[in-house]
Design a protein around this motif. Structure first.
Motif, PDB file in Angstrom:
ATOM      1  N   LEU A   1      10.457  -0.089  -5.088  1.00 45.82           N
ATOM      2  CA  LEU A   1      10.255   0.215  -3.774  1.00 45.82           C
ATOM      3  C   LEU A   1       9.811  -1.222  -3.171  1.00 45.82           C
ATOM      4  O   LEU A   1       9.835  -0.983  -1.633  1.00 45.82           O
TER       5      LEU A   1
ATOM      6  N   LEU B   1       0.265  -0.386  -4.298  1.00 49.23           N
ATOM      7  CA  LEU B   1       0.687   1.264  -4.610  1.00 49.23           C
ATOM      8  C   LEU B   1      -0.516   1.561  -5.172  1.00 49.23           C
ATOM      9  O   LEU B   1      -0.604   2.875  -4.949  1.00 49.23           O
TER      10      LEU B   1
ATOM     11  N   ARG C   1       5.685   6.952  -0.139  1.00 52.00           N
ATOM     12  CA  ARG C   1       5.809   6.134  -1.224  1.00 52.00           C
ATOM     13  C   ARG C   1       5.392   7.086  -2.592  1.00 52.00           C
ATOM     14  O   ARG C   1       5.973   7.235  -3.691  1.00 52.00           O
TER      15      ARG C   1
END
Length: 847
Positions: free
Chosen positions: A793, A800, A776
């Motif tokens: 994403l 995140l 990520r």
């Protein structure tokens, strides 16, 4: 011939259309071959000043001028700035001093001018040239001038203490020490910028003349439009100076119309000369006109410039508040643009995910009315539609419903935060747990549709009356105050051939309170463990009995309300739901499955929906599954052990072949517990401890130490390669004196790649889920911010953000610069490059 009298001047000089009072007095004085000061003295007003009279006439001044000149009072008032007071200019009615105007800082004490108008009108000055919104002459297509080209001062219409009549069209500003020394520049010859007839600047001036300065001035719509243009114009002037290279063609076109030069900057704020006002207003008009072809690209440019100016740490809601001064239309467009950057609570509060975002303006009382019509847990049908179809965390549904209900109270108001809003519904005692349950249910889901639906539902609740006052019910009913007719229930049980048990009565009282409150009693994020199956298989006659009991409790307290009610789904027709809508369920098939008594999981699979969605649908429709017949006998029939579990075979495997219980369990395809029970049943003694371990027959110390201590592989991974258990690997490590990994250690996923890791990457590789986090993080550069990256994403923004922060704490330096767009730091660039190479090697070498 008309004679002079004390009350009448026989020579008339009528005002020209649009002329200011001071200009007319100056023209009349010239006609009489006197100065304006001498004229006023002759008229009986020796202390009067034209610069004050043009703002507002006193009753005495008005009466004298009407009597001496014959000009009516209405005409005189129209020649002053007073009709624009409060809308375009600000005048103190007592002192006639000019205050800060609603827009720009051109107070009206100075005047702009059009040189061609002055020439054609023989030096007569238009009143509107004093107004801050006047920047162009639509009559001659010229940009108005603010200063005399000769002395560089603002021109004056009337100068006191003249010794002789002024020459029309010349600058009267005093430039010497003598009383009669004036600049004298021919203002009618001053050069001015010619504006194209079909250009944006003249179009903007015409709109301003019509809306702000015309007959409709001072109305609510005119004031709102003026504020909208002013705020957008200020942002446009900032953007012209900071982001001109990225500006669309329409911006360069306006600059070209105004002479091709950038407008001047003031020290603390945008300047307010005609050049600045013209450019700012023209761009504001383009960005806010619904049908202008360049509307969207100019507005998008303004927003992008605002993002760069505010910086990454600016409070987004405060930034939105600055734009909100332009009015609801602009605020809605700004909030829609900010939506990807906002947190979930803010998205619900502003409705930024809907088609009609708005700044929160509702008072506290409106939120309290909405809370009174909302149960502590969101209605089942609405929860069905909001619950994502692929939500994986079971058991947290009540917390999800409580969080959704609390968030309904945020929309449109700043009166409450999530904690205090939860308190209005009685969800405050464990509101943190409810929010955690909500996050667990959502997982990595995109909350956009949920945020849009909650905001839209909240607005619909404000527009429609609700028949149930849940606030009154929460204050009235509890386990200690509800009435449960135990006699009637006992009679019902006799007809069913059942016994009345305390446990059953407790559960029925819980369900009765749930019916009255529209939520489970209390504020827990989970329902009681028994509730799901109990409610799913509640007999129809018992369900009807509870409904009658709920109605009786309402009647006892003189509450004329239905027992249960839900907002109709038609309120949000056309909405895009993340969950399941009732129309998506085959109702006939649903009824068949309930009548057949199918288990909830089986019925959900056959209907193609989630089990939670099925249970919510049964609650919404007051439908339950037919309870299956109880088993005929409670005694278990003993079945002899067979196969590997047969006593003789089991003895052979365990005693003669020396297999472990786990190895036999794998062979018999059962658990080790079952093997232990079978050993006991067969009276086979269980071995104590483990047999001696032949390390040399398995591996060497050097190999094991290299793999475990240096390559950082874990015991299960090594055990799979050696064909032994992880426990055996740990036993070998202990016997060989190899230091054990710490308890917080996680095996490096790059151990088998035979690569040398940097110290930073090595520390990250020993943390949990490092591969997921690295995949990520390497995708972050180039996105506008972390929130936008999370949306791209398909994961939660908070997750995140936490993963990035945790990685940076592990490596000891910042990996990503929090700018727009996101970019790696100097050290972060090397880290991301190493991560990309490792991930590529991992994908290539993973079987």
């Amino acid at each position: 011939m008309t004679r002079w009298t004390a009350d009448h001047i026989p020579i008339r000089v009528p005002p020209i259309p649009g002329e200011g009072l001071d200009s007319w007095l100056e023209a009349l004085a010239r006609r009489l071959a006197v100065t304006a000061t001498e004229l006023l003295r002759f008229m009986g007003m020796p202390t009067a000043r034209p610069r004050l009279m043009v703002r507002q006439l006193t009753a005495f001044e008005n009466d004298v001028i009407v009597r001496r000149t014959g000009v009516d009072a209405r005409t005189l008032t129209a020649m002053t700035l007073w009709p624009w007071n409060g809308s375009v200019v600000t005048i103190d009615p007592e002192t006639r001093m000019m205050g800060r105007p609603p827009a720009w800082r051109h107070y009206g004490t100075d005047t702009r001018f059009c040189p061609t108008c002055l020439e054609e009108d023989h030096g007569r000055w238009q009143l509107t040239w004093r107004l801050p919104w006047s920047f162009a002459c639509t009559r001659h297509g010229l940009l108005l001038l603010d200063r005399c080209p000769g002395c560089r001062y603002s021109p004056v219409v009337n100068r006191p203490n003249h010794t002789r009549p002024a020459r029309p069209g010349t600058c009267l500003y005093g430039v010497g020490t003598g009383r009669a020394v004036r600049c004298g520049y021919e203002l009618t010859r001053a050069p001015a910028v010619a504006l194209p007839g079909g250009g944006a600047v003249l179009a903007a001036q015409r709109e301003v003349d019509r809306v702000l300065l015309g007959a409709g001035r001072g109305t609510d719509s005119a004031l709102a439009r003026g504020q909208e243009l002013y705020v957008l114009a200020r942002h446009a002037l900032r953007a012209v100076h900071t982001d001109l290279p990225t500006a669309p063609a329409a911006v360069h076109g306006v600059l070209a119309e105004c002479g091709g030069t950038l407008p001047a900057l003031a020290k603390r704020q945008e300047a307010n000369d005609a050049h600045n006002v013209a450019i700012g207003t023209a761009l504001a008009a383009i960005a806010s006109q619904d049908h202008h072809p360049a509307r969207d690209e100019v507005f998008t440019w303004l927003l992008a410039s605002g993002r760069r100016q505010r910086g990454p740490k600016t409070n987004l809601t405060a930034s939105a508040g600055q734009w909100s001064l332009a009015g609801p239309k602009v605020a809605a467009r700004v909030l829609a643009d900010m939506d990807p950057e906002l947190g979930l609570m803010s998205r619900v509060r502003y409705g930024s995910a809907t088609t009609t975002p708005a700044m929160p303006t509702l008072p506290r009382t409106q939120v309290q009315r909405r809370a009174a019509g909302t149960p502590a847990m969101l209605w089942p049908t609405w929860t069905m539609q909001l619950l994502p179809t692929d939500a994986t965390r079971a058991g947290f549904l009540p917390g999800f419903r409580r969080t959704c209900a609390s968030m309904l109270l945020l929309t449109g108001s700043n009166a409450y935060d999530f904690k205090t809003a939860s308190a209005l519904l009685g969800n405050n005692s464990v509101q943190t747990s409810n929010r955690k349950a909500f996050d667990a249910v959502m997982g990595g889901q995109d909350p956009t549709r949920l945020a849009a639906a909650l905001a839209s539902l909240a607005r619909a609740l404000d527009d429609h009356p609700t028949p149930i006052d849940y606030e009154r019910r929460r204050a009235t009913f509890s386990q200690s105050t509800i009435d449960f007719d135990i006699g009637a229930y006992a009679q019902l049980c006799r007809t069913q051939g059942l016994r009345v048990t305390p446990r059953q009565v407790h559960r029925l009282r819980h369900q009765l309170l749930h019916l009255l409150l529209g939520a489970h009693p209390g504020a827990a994020s989970r329902a009681p463990s028994w509730y799901a199956e109990f409610h799913y298989q509640l007999p129809a006659d018992t369900r009807e009995f509870l409904h009658l009991q709920a109605a009786a409790n309402l009647a006892r307290h003189h509450i004329a309300e239905p027992v249960h009610w839900e907002p109709p789904t038609r309120w949000l027709d056309g909405a895009h739901w993340p969950g399941v809508t009732p129309r998506e369920i085959d109702q006939e098939r649903f009824a068949e499955l309930m009548a057949a008594g199918r288990a909830a999981s089986e019925a959900a699979d056959l209907l193609g929906i989630g089990e939670d969605h099925l249970r919510l649908h049964t609650e919404a429709t007051a439908t339950t599954a037919l309870r299956p017949d109880p088993p005929r006998s409670r005694h278990r029939t003993h079945i002899p052990r067979q196969g590997p579990l047969a006593p003789d075979r089991l003895r052979e495997l365990y005693e003669e072949q020396g297999l472990t219980q786990r190895e036999i369990a794998a062979l018999a395809k059962c658990s080790a517990t079952t093997i232990r029970a079978a050993l006991d049943e067969a009276n086979i003694p269980v071995r104590d401890g483990y047999p001696s371990l032949d390390i040399e027959g398995i591996t060497t110390r050097e190999w094991l130490e290299n793999e475990y201590a240096h390559k950082l592989r874990n015991s299960p991974d090594i055990g799979r390669e050696l064909g032994i258990s992880a426990r055996t690997v740990l036993t070998m490590i202990a016997r060989l004196g190899i230091p054990r990994h710490p308890t917080s250690y996680y095996s490096s996923p790059f151990a088998h790649l035979d690569v040398v890791l940097s110290p930073a990457m090595r520390s990250v590789s020993l943390t949990k889920d490092c591969v997921q986090r690295l995949r990520r993080i390497v995708q972050l550069p180039g996105h506008r911010n972390v929130a936008a990256a999370a949306r791209a994403l398909g994961i939660d923004h908070g997750s995140l953000h936490n993963q990035l922060n945790r990685t940076e704490r592990t490596v000891g330096f910042a990996v990503i610069k929090r700018a727009s767009p996101l970019a790696p730091t100097e050290r972060g660039s090397d880290f991301i490059s190493e991560a990309r190479n490792l991930l590529e090697l991992l994908d290539t070498n993973t079987p």
